[in-house]
Design an enzyme around this catalytic site. Structure first.
Site, PDB file in Angstrom:
ATOM      1  N   ARG A 252       0.855  -1.185   0.000  1.00  0.00           N
ATOM      2  CA  ARG A 252       0.000   0.000   0.000  1.00  0.00           C
ATOM      3  C   ARG A 252       0.893   1.238   0.000  1.00  0.00           C
ATOM      4  O   ARG A 252       1.910   1.270   0.697  1.00  0.00           O
ATOM      5  CB  ARG A 252      -0.924   0.042   1.228  1.00  0.00           C
ATOM      6  CG  ARG A 252      -2.124  -0.895   1.151  1.00  0.00           C
ATOM      7  CD  ARG A 252      -3.123  -0.487   0.062  1.00  0.00           C
ATOM      8  NE  ARG A 252      -4.244  -1.403  -0.044  1.00  0.00           N
ATOM      9  CZ  ARG A 252      -4.307  -2.462  -0.860  1.00  0.00           C
ATOM     10  NH1 ARG A 252      -3.292  -2.735  -1.671  1.00  0.00           N
ATOM     11  NH2 ARG A 252      -5.385  -3.214  -0.899  1.00  0.00           N
ATOM     12  N   GLU A 281      -2.178   7.687  -4.943  1.00  0.00           N
ATOM     13  CA  GLU A 281      -2.517   7.044  -6.222  1.00  0.00           C
ATOM     14  C   GLU A 281      -3.986   7.152  -6.598  1.00  0.00           C
ATOM     15  O   GLU A 281      -4.347   7.005  -7.766  1.00  0.00           O
ATOM     16  CB  GLU A 281      -2.131   5.561  -6.186  1.00  0.00           C
ATOM     17  CG  GLU A 281      -3.033   4.705  -5.294  1.00  0.00           C
ATOM     18  CD  GLU A 281      -2.655   3.223  -5.293  1.00  0.00           C
ATOM     19  OE1 GLU A 281      -1.467   2.911  -5.163  1.00  0.00           O
ATOM     20  OE2 GLU A 281      -3.565   2.390  -5.435  1.00  0.00           O
ATOM     21  N   HIS A 313      -0.434  -0.080  -9.627  1.00  0.00           N
ATOM     22  CA  HIS A 313      -1.201  -1.049  -8.839  1.00  0.00           C
ATOM     23  C   HIS A 313      -1.632  -2.234  -9.719  1.00  0.00           C
ATOM     24  O   HIS A 313      -2.813  -2.570  -9.818  1.00  0.00           O
ATOM     25  CB  HIS A 313      -2.418  -0.378  -8.202  1.00  0.00           C
ATOM     26  CG  HIS A 313      -2.800  -1.001  -6.896  1.00  0.00           C
ATOM     27  ND1 HIS A 313      -3.055  -0.273  -5.767  1.00  0.00           N
ATOM     28  CD2 HIS A 313      -2.956  -2.297  -6.543  1.00  0.00           C
ATOM     29  CE1 HIS A 313      -3.363  -1.093  -4.775  1.00  0.00           C
ATOM     30  NE2 HIS A 313      -3.311  -2.316  -5.219  1.00  0.00           N
TER      31      HIS A 313
HETATM   32  P1  NAI Z   1      -1.635 -11.189   5.055  1.00  0.00           P
HETATM   33  O1  NAI Z   1      -2.685 -10.692   5.983  1.00  0.00           O
HETATM   34  O2  NAI Z   1      -1.607 -12.631   4.684  1.00  0.00           O
HETATM   35  O3  NAI Z   1      -0.192 -10.824   5.658  1.00  0.00           O
HETATM   36  C1  NAI Z   1       0.108  -9.576   6.230  1.00  0.00           C
HETATM   37  C2  NAI Z   1       1.251  -9.778   7.215  1.00  0.00           C
HETATM   38  O4  NAI Z   1       1.598  -8.488   7.732  1.00  0.00           O
HETATM   39  C3  NAI Z   1       0.864 -10.669   8.399  1.00  0.00           C
HETATM   40  O5  NAI Z   1       1.847 -11.653   8.620  1.00  0.00           O
HETATM   41  C4  NAI Z   1       0.789  -9.693   9.560  1.00  0.00           C
HETATM   42  O6  NAI Z   1       1.150 -10.269  10.810  1.00  0.00           O
HETATM   43  C5  NAI Z   1       1.813  -8.643   9.127  1.00  0.00           C
HETATM   44  N1  NAI Z   1       1.628  -7.378   9.829  1.00  0.00           N
HETATM   45  C6  NAI Z   1       0.461  -6.814  10.242  1.00  0.00           C
HETATM   46  N2  NAI Z   1       0.712  -5.673  10.909  1.00  0.00           N
HETATM   47  C7  NAI Z   1       2.058  -5.528  10.918  1.00  0.00           C
HETATM   48  C8  NAI Z   1       2.912  -4.549  11.465  1.00  0.00           C
HETATM   49  N3  NAI Z   1       2.434  -3.489  12.153  1.00  0.00           N
HETATM   50  N4  NAI Z   1       4.245  -4.693  11.298  1.00  0.00           N
HETATM   51  C9  NAI Z   1       4.740  -5.789  10.642  1.00  0.00           C
HETATM   52  N5  NAI Z   1       3.964  -6.746  10.086  1.00  0.00           N
HETATM   53  C10 NAI Z   1       2.644  -6.616  10.236  1.00  0.00           C
HETATM   54  O7  NAI Z   1      -1.745 -10.251   3.776  1.00  0.00           O
HETATM   55  P2  NAI Z   1      -1.268 -10.586   2.291  1.00  0.00           P
HETATM   56  O8  NAI Z   1      -2.348 -11.327   1.583  1.00  0.00           O
HETATM   57  O9  NAI Z   1       0.089 -11.154   2.313  1.00  0.00           O
HETATM   58  O10 NAI Z   1      -1.227  -9.108   1.662  1.00  0.00           O
HETATM   59  C11 NAI Z   1      -0.308  -8.149   2.138  1.00  0.00           C
HETATM   60  C12 NAI Z   1      -0.689  -6.797   1.579  1.00  0.00           C
HETATM   61  O11 NAI Z   1      -0.499  -6.800   0.180  1.00  0.00           O
HETATM   62  C13 NAI Z   1      -2.176  -6.419   1.744  1.00  0.00           C
HETATM   63  O12 NAI Z   1      -2.415  -5.826   2.994  1.00  0.00           O
HETATM   64  C14 NAI Z   1      -2.391  -5.453   0.623  1.00  0.00           C
HETATM   65  O13 NAI Z   1      -2.197  -4.159   1.123  1.00  0.00           O
HETATM   66  C15 NAI Z   1      -1.298  -5.769  -0.382  1.00  0.00           C
HETATM   67  N6  NAI Z   1      -1.808  -6.239  -1.679  1.00  0.00           N
HETATM   68  C16 NAI Z   1      -1.426  -5.552  -2.811  1.00  0.00           C
HETATM   69  C17 NAI Z   1      -1.865  -5.962  -4.059  1.00  0.00           C
HETATM   70  C18 NAI Z   1      -1.436  -5.280  -5.321  1.00  0.00           C
HETATM   71  O14 NAI Z   1      -2.011  -5.498  -6.395  1.00  0.00           O
HETATM   72  N7  NAI Z   1      -0.398  -4.451  -5.290  1.00  0.00           N
HETATM   73  C19 NAI Z   1      -2.783  -7.091  -4.192  1.00  0.00           C
HETATM   74  C20 NAI Z   1      -3.078  -7.767  -2.947  1.00  0.00           C
HETATM   75  C21 NAI Z   1      -2.613  -7.335  -1.741  1.00  0.00           C
END
Ligand code: NAI
Length: 365
Positions: A252, A281, A313
């Site tokens: 993000r 964005e 994105h």
């Molecule tokens: P997920 O929920 O499986 O993993 C997120 C990880 O971040 C978890 O292990 C969590 O413990 C950790 N986390 C949460 N708060 C934290 C903090 N304060 N400090 C350190 N780590 C922390 O999510 P996933 O599926 O891996 O997606 C991650 C991110 O990718 C999403 O939140 C989304 O913003 C982004 N995304 C971007 C896309 C794109 O097209 N560019 C598409 C899909 C997701």
């Protein structure tokens, strides 16, 4: 409980939706793009009629959902308190996010008014592979080489890269995407260290954020945007970074303070930045502004840097991910209206051991 009638007491016991099998349902689909339509039409079939709207959802456009049974929104739609109130006033009981991130939704305000469902995972491979594609493009100057050879310029000057093998990559956020990215990096022979608030990856060396900043040749952000992670790379972080670090952000935009990044590049602290997301964005990405004057000076300056690569994105955009997004979103909507459990529902209490109703297989409210 009858959400459509505005009966929103938080302590109601979940009961099947009164909508029963009243199909087809009509769904206002905001920020619709050409690539969204085929998969949603395929999975929606006879059961859902989509009202595709090119405009984004915000206070001014929420009214366009009038007469619909549900709203479908994406990452740059604004689901603020006034928008939620407007949708609830129109009797719309559910918002289906066709994405994983939900930082654009005021979950606390939505509680008791608007059920929110999302697609928690569609293809972590799509995002992780795009992240590596950006890293390789940057390190091996593929974008420069592509332009050159099309002009019949076969010179190699200025194209020297470096091996990823043996370099240290610091992964912030080791959830679904972070874990896949770690696997890819290991395939390249990179040393992986990680920082996560809730470490869950096995066999990974977890370190503090500061140690990660200090040791990493490459830093990749895969955590969600929250108050804690806002500007996790910012002015205070810059002095802690290893000189020449490559920053990757496919998570993000606001995880990185874009103005601070610009400073970091100018001071030669940041060696390169690959951004699939950008703080500001929402008024730009997913649209064609070629031929226009770019009003955003920070983005314009970043784009002018030879060591910055921006994609708009796009990391999620694979055939597999689009199919999964449509299938899960349609499944979420049908489950809602058919009174089934909502495994992909979200609320501000999710994750709390005492308060999370999903632990009891109930709806959030
Ligand atoms: P997920 O929920 O499986 O993993 C997120 C990880 O971040 C978890 O292990 C969590 O413990 C950790 N986390 C949460 N708060 C934290 C903090 N304060 N400090 C350190 N780590 C922390 O999510 P996933 O599926 O891996 O997606 C991650 C991110 O990718 C999403 O939140 C989304 O913003 C982004 N995304 C971007 C896309 C794109 O097209 N560019 C598409 C899909 C997701």
């Amino acid at each position: 409980m009858n959400p459509a009638a505005g009966d929103t007491r938080a302590d109601d016991v979940y009961a099947p939706s009164p909508f029963g099998h009243n199909l087809p349902m009509k769904v206002a689909f905001f920020d619709a793009k050409d690539y969204d339509k085929p998969s949603f039409l395929r999975f929606g079939g006879e059961k859902i009629v989509f009202k595709f709207l090119e405009t984004k959802l915000d206070e001014d456009t929420a009214e366009l959902a009038k007469g619909c049974d549900a709203v479908c929104a994406f990452v740059n739609d604004t689901v603020s308190a006034p928008v939620i109130d407007r949708l609830a006033a129109m009797g719309i009981p559910v918002l289906a996010l066709r994405c994983a991130g939900y930082n654009n939704v005021d979950l606390k305000h939505a509680f008791g008014k608007l059920h929110v469902v999302r697609v928690p995972a569609y293809s972590p491979y799509a995002v992780a592979e795009h992240t590596m594609a950006l890293l390789l493009t940057s390190v091996r100057r593929i974008h420069k080489a592509y332009d050159r050879t099309r002009d019949f310029n076969f010179s190699l000057s200025g194209l020297t890269g470096f091996d990823l093998h043996g370099k240290t990559v610091g992964v912030i956020g080791t959830g679904r995407i972070g874990k896949v990215f770690i696997g890819i990096c290991r395939g390249f022979g990179m040393r992986v260290i990680a920082y996560d608030k809730h470490p869950s990856a096995e066999g990974v060396e977890y370190v503090t954020a500061d140690e990660l900043f200090e040791r990493s040749d490459v830093i990749s952000l895969h955590c969600p945007l929250s108050e804690e992670t806002y500007h996790i790379i910012g002015r205070e972080t810059l002095p802690k970074l290893k000189k020449g670090v490559i920053l990757l952000n496919t998570s993000r935009g606001a995880l990185i303070d874009a103005e601070a990044l610009l400073e970091g590049i100018k001071q030669r602290i940041v060696g390169a930045a690959c951004l699939d997301v950008y703080e500001e964005e929402s008024d730009l990405f997913f649209r064609d502004f070629s031929g226009h004057i770019l009003e955003d000076d920070v983005l314009a300056r970043l784009l002018s840097m030879p060591n910055v690569i921006v994609t708009s994105h796009q990391a999620f955009l694979t055939e597999e991910a689009l199919g999964e997004i449509a299938s899960v979103t349609v499944g979420n909507l049908l489950a809602f209206f058919e009174g089934k459990p909502l495994e992909n529902e979200l609320c501000y209490r999710c994750g709390s051991v005492e308060e999370c109703r999903k632990n009891r297989k109930e709806r959030c409210f």
